[in-house]
Write an enzyme that holds these catalytic residues in place. Structure first.
Site, mmCIF file in Angstrom:
data_model
loop_
_atom_site.group_PDB
_atom_site.id
_atom_site.type_symbol
_atom_site.label_atom_id
_atom_site.label_comp_id
_atom_site.label_asym_id
_atom_site.label_seq_id
_atom_site.Cartn_x
_atom_site.Cartn_y
_atom_site.Cartn_z
ATOM 1 C CB SER A 197 -0.899 0.102 1.702
ATOM 2 O OG SER A 197 -1.341 1.456 1.061
ATOM 3 C CE1 TYR A 210 -4.122 -2.140 5.545
ATOM 4 C CE2 TYR A 210 -3.263 -0.585 4.848
ATOM 5 C CZ TYR A 210 -3.735 -1.347 4.607
ATOM 6 O OH TYR A 210 -4.324 -1.241 3.374
#
Length: 341
Positions: A197, A210
């Site tokens: 990501s 995350y």
């Protein structure tokens, strides 16, 4: 080699690498074929994983789909089988028209295999990997895609959710790679894809677990790539995929500044996967989508921290996750009320 001579050789190689990189931007290399190769995709039951499965199916790969949700994984497999049937029908029509049997035979026996696997559990990964080797064969393309997000501020996030995020988003990459890399090393052939990501390259507030998991998996991928180069295993390729916010529902509610959002909207999942496939099939080491993410990452590396904070605030990126977290919290409260907790 004399160190002075070696210095000039290295300088030339560095400059030549820039030339080759520029050439790739101007003239895209020919895509390689994955027809007939075993491609394993984790998190294939939905989102990007499902779209990766469909793209590899269109390229006639033999697919192995892993997901924790059996039903959604089977739904993906059904879509893949539909693509396979269309391809086989097209092959049969081409053969009947006399276009040459040699073009048809390599693409026969298109199959998809599904396995219910919780990649957050090490033993589950190893046991399922052993089943794949026995029932399907050795994996040529490994797409580590499975991911989760807790959606809590740090002090409100239960420890077990933090551990779960780290296990699925980061540790699982270690386990799947350890399961399938040995054979790749033996034959010096394979491709490992890490779906990370943009939050593995730069962070934002409210998603500490995350971001930590994605930063960790980016580091894992880069170290693995260097290890393969050091071992001179040039037949094993690696691709790191770092997309910006993708409109899959995983981060539903996440918003940057409304005046900026038209210029940097959430990515369409189809676009994200198609760009990633181009990178994978041309052996591109890394892809950030959109390309603006390369600039953001570079600026974050050279600017003072306070300058980065100013930019975040201007873009609305400093608190972009807060609406998403609030929605998650509201949904949790509604479920608890519904269940009488």
């Amino acid at each position: 080699m004399n160190i002075v001579v070696e210095f000039f050789v290295v300088t030339f190689k560095v400059l030549w690498a820039f030339v080759l990189a520029a050439a790739r931007w101007l003239v895209r290399p020919k895509e390689k074929s994955v027809a007939g190769q075993v491609c394993l995709i984790t998190g294939a039951g939905s989102g990007l994983g499902r779209l990766f499965a469909l793209e590899f199916a269109r390229r006639r790969a033999l697919l192995v789909l892993w997901d924790i949700n059996t039903q959604s994984n089977e739904e993906t497999a059904g879509m893949v089988r539909h693509i396979y049937r269309d391809l086989e029908a097209a092959d049969a029509a081409a053969l009947q028209a006399g276009n040459g049997e040699e073009e048809i035979l390599p693409h026969c026996n298109l199959q998809v295999f599904t396995y219910t696997c919780d990649v957050g559990k090490r033993e589950n990964v190893y046991l399922t990997a052993e089943r794949v080797r026995k029932e399907v064969g050795e994996v040529s393309v490994l797409v580590n895609n499975a991911g989760v997000v807790s959606g809590h501020h740090l002090l409100e996030c239960p420890d077990e959710l933090i551990e779960r995020t780290m296990m699925v988003n980061c540790h699982a990459h270690f386990w799947t790679t350890k399961a399938f890399l040995p054979t790749m090393l033996e034959i010096n052939h394979g491709h490992i894809v890490t779906v990370a990501s943009s939050l593995g390259l730069f962070s934002t507030a409210g998603v500490e677990d995350y971001c930590a998991s994605k930063f960790g998996v980016v580091g894992f991928h880069e170290s693995l790539s260097h290890e393969l180069k050091a071992a001179e295993k040039d037949g094993i390729k690696t691709t790191l995929v770092c997309p910006y916010l993708v409109d899959t529902g995983m981060f539903r509610g996440c918003r940057i500044r409304k005046e900026i959002e038209p210029f940097l909207p959430p990515l369409k999942p189809d676009y994200c996967v198609k760009q990633a496939m181009k990178a994978i099939l041309t052996d591109q080491p890394m892809i950030c989508t959109p390309r603006l993410m390369y600039i953001v990452t570079f600026m974050k590396s050279i600017l003072p921290f306070e300058a980065v904070v100013c930019m975040y605030r201007f873009l609305g990126a400093d608190k972009c996750m807060y609406p998403f977290i609030a929605q998650r919290k509201q949904a949790t409260n509604n479920n608890e009320a519904k269940n009488g907790i």
